[in-house]
Design a protein around this motif. Structure first.
Motif, PDB file in Angstrom:
ATOM      1  N   LEU A 295      35.895  11.040 -31.636  1.00 34.15           N
ATOM      2  CA  LEU A 295      35.469  10.338 -30.428  1.00 34.15           C
ATOM      3  C   LEU A 295      34.580   9.142 -30.750  1.00 34.15           C
ATOM      4  N   ASP A 296      33.927   9.166 -31.904  1.00 38.03           N
ATOM      5  CA  ASP A 296      33.112   8.012 -32.286  1.00 38.03           C
ATOM      6  C   ASP A 296      33.986   6.771 -32.448  1.00 38.03           C
ATOM      7  N   ASP A 297      35.195   6.950 -33.015  1.00 36.82           N
ATOM      8  CA  ASP A 297      36.112   5.822 -33.167  1.00 36.82           C
ATOM      9  C   ASP A 297      36.616   5.350 -31.805  1.00 36.82           C
ATOM     10  N   VAL A 298      36.871   6.304 -30.910  1.00 34.60           N
ATOM     11  CA  VAL A 298      37.320   5.952 -29.562  1.00 34.60           C
ATOM     12  C   VAL A 298      36.248   5.135 -28.851  1.00 34.60           C
ATOM     13  N   ILE A 299      35.013   5.581 -28.949  1.00 33.53           N
ATOM     14  CA  ILE A 299      33.903   4.894 -28.278  1.00 33.53           C
ATOM     15  C   ILE A 299      33.675   3.517 -28.887  1.00 33.53           C
ATOM     16  N   GLU A 300      33.865   3.413 -30.194  1.00 33.36           N
ATOM     17  CA  GLU A 300      33.711   2.119 -30.853  1.00 33.36           C
ATOM     18  C   GLU A 300      34.719   1.118 -30.295  1.00 33.36           C
ATOM     19  N   THR A 301      35.926   1.606 -29.990  1.00 33.41           N
ATOM     20  CA  THR A 301      36.943   0.747 -29.384  1.00 33.41           C
ATOM     21  C   THR A 301      36.546   0.346 -27.964  1.00 33.41           C
ATOM     22  N   LEU A 302      35.994   1.284 -27.218  1.00 29.95           N
ATOM     23  CA  LEU A 302      35.605   1.032 -25.834  1.00 29.95           C
ATOM     24  C   LEU A 302      34.349   0.171 -25.738  1.00 29.95           C
ATOM     25  N   ASP A 303      33.457   0.296 -26.710  1.00 31.56           N
ATOM     26  CA  ASP A 303      32.180  -0.422 -26.664  1.00 31.56           C
ATOM     27  C   ASP A 303      31.929  -1.104 -28.003  1.00 31.56           C
ATOM     28  N   PRO A 304      32.726  -2.116 -28.342  1.00 35.95           N
ATOM     29  CA  PRO A 304      32.633  -2.736 -29.670  1.00 35.95           C
ATOM     30  C   PRO A 304      31.307  -3.446 -29.929  1.00 35.95           C
ATOM     31  N   ASN A 305      30.625  -3.853 -28.860  1.00 37.98           N
ATOM     32  CA  ASN A 305      29.348  -4.556 -29.023  1.00 37.98           C
ATOM     33  C   ASN A 305      28.147  -3.620 -29.024  1.00 37.98           C
ATOM     34  N   ASN A 306      28.437  -2.323 -28.995  1.00 43.90           N
ATOM     35  CA  ASN A 306      27.389  -1.312 -29.092  1.00 43.90           C
ATOM     36  C   ASN A 306      26.315  -1.473 -27.998  1.00 43.90           C
ATOM     37  N   THR A 307      26.790  -1.674 -26.767  1.00 47.36           N
ATOM     38  CA  THR A 307      25.856  -1.799 -25.636  1.00 47.36           C
ATOM     39  C   THR A 307      25.407  -0.451 -25.121  1.00 47.36           C
ATOM     40  N   GLY A 308      26.134   0.593 -25.498  1.00 50.02           N
ATOM     41  CA  GLY A 308      25.824   1.916 -24.987  1.00 50.02           C
ATOM     42  C   GLY A 308      26.467   2.210 -23.649  1.00 50.02           C
ATOM     43  N   MET A 309      27.209   1.229 -23.113  1.00 46.55           N
ATOM     44  CA  MET A 309      27.819   1.383 -21.793  1.00 46.55           C
ATOM     45  C   MET A 309      29.311   1.037 -21.873  1.00 46.55           C
ATOM     46  N   ILE A 310      30.105   1.729 -21.045  1.00 44.42           N
ATOM     47  CA  ILE A 310      31.551   1.501 -20.969  1.00 44.42           C
ATOM     48  C   ILE A 310      31.896   1.194 -19.518  1.00 44.42           C
ATOM     49  N   ASP A 311      32.651   0.113 -19.287  1.00 42.17           N
ATOM     50  CA  ASP A 311      33.033  -0.218 -17.924  1.00 42.17           C
ATOM     51  C   ASP A 311      34.530  -0.005 -17.723  1.00 42.17           C
ATOM     52  N   TYR A 312      34.984  -0.262 -16.499  1.00 45.65           N
ATOM     53  CA  TYR A 312      36.376   0.025 -16.161  1.00 45.65           C
ATOM     54  C   TYR A 312      37.355  -0.835 -16.944  1.00 45.65           C
ATOM     55  N   ILE A 313      37.007  -2.087 -17.207  1.00 48.95           N
ATOM     56  CA  ILE A 313      37.932  -2.971 -17.911  1.00 48.95           C
ATOM     57  C   ILE A 313      38.268  -2.407 -19.288  1.00 48.95           C
ATOM     58  N   ALA A 314      37.259  -1.972 -20.019  1.00 47.07           N
ATOM     59  CA  ALA A 314      37.491  -1.379 -21.341  1.00 47.07           C
ATOM     60  C   ALA A 314      38.256  -0.066 -21.218  1.00 47.07           C
ATOM     61  N   PHE A 315      37.890   0.726 -20.225  1.00 51.90           N
ATOM     62  CA  PHE A 315      38.526   2.028 -19.994  1.00 51.90           C
ATOM     63  C   PHE A 315      40.019   1.855 -19.714  1.00 51.90           C
ATOM     64  N   ALA A 316      40.358   0.913 -18.818  1.00 49.98           N
ATOM     65  CA  ALA A 316      41.754   0.696 -18.440  1.00 49.98           C
ATOM     66  C   ALA A 316      42.574   0.149 -19.598  1.00 49.98           C
ATOM     67  N   LYS A 317      41.945  -0.626 -20.482  1.00 46.33           N
ATOM     68  CA  LYS A 317      42.665  -1.195 -21.624  1.00 46.33           C
ATOM     69  C   LYS A 317      43.090  -0.102 -22.600  1.00 46.33           C
ATOM     70  N   MET A 318      42.368   1.011 -22.610  1.00 47.95           N
ATOM     71  CA  MET A 318      42.736   2.117 -23.492  1.00 47.95           C
ATOM     72  C   MET A 318      43.799   3.005 -22.851  1.00 47.95           C
ATOM     73  N   PHE A 319      43.652   3.298 -21.546  1.00 47.66           N
ATOM     74  CA  PHE A 319      44.569   4.199 -20.851  1.00 47.66           C
ATOM     75  C   PHE A 319      45.701   3.401 -20.190  1.00 47.66           C
ATOM     76  N   THR A 320      46.513   2.714 -20.970  1.00 49.40           N
ATOM     77  CA  THR A 320      47.624   1.943 -20.413  1.00 49.40           C
ATOM     78  C   THR A 320      48.802   2.870 -20.121  1.00 49.40           C
ATOM     79  N   PRO A 321      49.747   2.445 -19.277  1.00 46.88           N
ATOM     80  CA  PRO A 321      50.933   3.274 -19.045  1.00 46.88           C
ATOM     81  C   PRO A 321      51.692   3.585 -20.325  1.00 46.88           C
TER      82      PRO A 321
END
Length: 592
Positions: A295-321
């Protein structure tokens, strides 16, 4: 929809705050122009959301800061000479007759049925001949690129550019799927068999519909090349995604996107628009089996700038159809997300549809033609938006072009439209591509309200016309101010027949010192309608466009009749059009 809020950061000059929300039934505030002027445009909540938060401020370029104020002559949209002075008397008489007929609601509402009856009684040759010399000549530019040239030459002389739309297309029947593009197993006929996981119903996608979509690619390529031939520069082509992919497949794709939004809302337990890394891990482990997952690798993809926060845009880019099966096969329970998981065959068809769009975008880029991707029914729109986003990230990239090629269309009669538009502005900033939009009021109001009632969900359409007008005007203001703030790159097409909206846009352009011919701001109306707007704008040097449907008469007339039904209120209340035509004819007969 997910709720959204933009706090603290300045999106627009003099804007104190921009707030958005997801529920179509609560209050949305898009824009605060000053401390004394506040205008509400929809009904939505003020809860914060992931995907529109914090559009960052971009410094205004020096040339904008030092531009001298432009003294603009206010266009007079009620001047019959500006609207019709360049036309022949015979074309004015034909237009007057057409608009008088359009005032009869019964005829507009039943036009397609009456046309079919006429064809049976008098024959298609006579029926099409009558239509060709009346409605077709008024609302269509011609049957092919050669036949369009007189119309295009006339428009050029009046400083008006073309938007070409090859209107001979086969649409699926949205209610009963009468064309058989999707058949249940056991109905016979060859097709592409699909068995989605989790005991979803099996489907067979018709081979013929896929072959038709391939044929449509060649048709649209021809349209794109025709734009290059007839306009040389500053031309547009319009296309509908439902002509390039199975509509049922688009609906399946849209279902995935909607459920991913709902999953994010489930992760966002505090309903603040963001989830922390800890919240993501907790919710992910609750909903998915994590054996072997890092999950650390998954989170790194979702939050590459290490802000500690994940928003919908990053979330949707991972969960594509395309990627969803990878996640749903690990679901702890078979819930709504699992039950929209596409099969491998459906994913292959989705990718083929995307390839068709990329083929056309590449052709447009090569020809110097801009593509307007039409908005369609809401059940298809999430998928269309996702596909357009793919195109914009590649063909509108700031690394490869200074101007956008791909325009998405936003229908302002939808309550959630402002939220989606601001989400896409944020995406454009994050993924470094030029935002480009065509804003319309919308063409499927009756259908959407009927579908909402049948399926027992709140109507997505604004409750009143005034709400739609306010939404349209406010969204235009947001984009023009953002364009003024950020400089060249962002483009907007103001596609409307509403005189008040155009007058407000012109006033704002004057206030912001935009030159009328600024290449990033376009105005558009349908050919044969609202010439007082288009011709007057062209006369005053604005980027004015006419939307030009073309094709063979027997192919194009059903398309035009459907458009007439969708715009029945506008056509039926065409008194201002008639008044201007009558004034111009009177002036000519009196020798003025």
């Amino acid at each position: 929809m997910l709720s959204a809020t933009i706090h603290s950061r300045r999106l627009l000059p003099r804007a104190a705050a921009v707030k958005l929300g997801a529920s179509a039934r609560n209050t949305t505030r898009l824009l605060t122009r000053s401390s004394t002027v506040r205008r509400s445009i929809t009904s939505s909540s003020t809860k914060a959301a992931p995907h529109t938060a914090g559009l960052t401020e971009v410094d205004t370029p020096d040339d904008f800061k030092t531009m001298n104020p432009i003294a603009l002559t206010k266009p007079d949209f009620d001047d019959p000479r500006s609207a019709h002075g360049s036309k022949s008397t015979s074309s004015l008489l034909r237009a007057l007759a057409v608009f008088q007929i359009c005032r009869f609601r019964f005829l507009v509402k039943n036009a397609e049925t009456l046309l079919n009856i006429s064809s049976k009684v008098f024959g298609t040759t006579i029926t099409n001949g009558i239509m060709k010399h009346t409605f077709f000549r008024h609302f269509c530019a011609g049957e092919d690129s050669v036949g369009m040239m007189p119309v295009i030459d006339m428009l050029r002389k009046n400083n008006i550019y073309p938007i070409l739309d090859y209107a001979a297309e086969n649409e699926a029947d949205d209610d009963n799927n009468s064309q058989g593009i999707l058949s249940s197993v056991g109905e016979g006929g060859e097709g592409i068999f699909s068995q989605p996981p989790f005991n979803q119903p099996a489907r067979t996608y018709d081979y013929k519909s896929e072959l038709d979509c391939d044929d449509h690619v060649e048709i649209f390529k021809s349209c794109i090349r025709s734009v290059q031939d007839v306009s040389h520069t500053n031309g547009f082509a319009a296309l509908k995604v439902t002509a390039l992919g199975n509509p049922e497949l688009l609906e399946r794709m849209s279902d995935v996107i909607v459920e991913v939004k709902r999953l994010f809302a489930k992760f966002d337990e505090k309903n603040c628009g963001f989830i922390t890394r800890e919240e993501f891990i907790k919710c992910y482990e609750t909903n998915f089996v994590t054996d072997g997952d890092n999950l650390d690798d998954v989170i790194e993809t979702l939050d590459p700038n290490n802000t500690g926060m994940i928003d919908y845009i990053a979330f949707a880019k991972m969960f594509t159809p395309y990627e969803l099966p990878m996640f749903t096969q690990k679901c702890r329970d078979i819930g709504p997300l699992a039950l929209v998981t596409p099969s491998n065959e459906e994913i292959a068809l989705m990718k083929k549809m995307s390839e068709r769009l990329h083929t056309l975008a590449e052709e447009a880029d090569k020809c110097g033609t801009k593509l307007l991707i039409d908005a369609e029914h809401m059940k298809y729109q999430p998928a269309i938006d996702s596909l357009v986003l793919e195109l914009q990230q590649k063909y509108n990239s700031k690394e490869t072009t200074t101007r956008p090629v791909i325009f998405n269309t936003y229908q302002c009669y939808l309550k959630d439209m402002p939220e989606r538009m601001l989400t896409d502005l944020k995406r454009a900033e994050r993924f470094s591509f030029h935002f480009a939009a065509k804003l319309v009021r919308g063409a499927y109001m009756v259908h959407e309200r009927k579908r909402a009632k049948q399926m027992n969900y709140p109507s997505p359409i604004h409750d009143t016309a005034m709400d739609t007008h306010k939404c349209y005007d406010e969204c235009i203001e947001i984009l023009l101010r953002q364009r003024h703030q950020s400089g060249p790159g962002l483009e907007v097409m103001i596609a409307t027949h509403n005189k008040q909206s155009i007058e407000k846009a012109v006033e704002l352009m004057n206030e912001l010192n935009f030159n009328p011919s600024d290449g990033c701001i376009h105005f558009a109306q349908l050919y044969g309608m609202s010439d007082n707007l288009t011709f007057t704008l062209g006369k005053h040097g604005y980027n004015a466009f006419k939307y030009l449907p073309y094709g063979q008469v027997h192919e194009v007339m059903p398309y035009l009749l459907r458009r007439a039904q969708e715009n029945g209120d506008m056509l039926g209340n065409s008194g201002s059009e008639i008044t201007l035509l009558q004034k111009e004819l009177k002036n000519r007969f009196l020798g003025k």
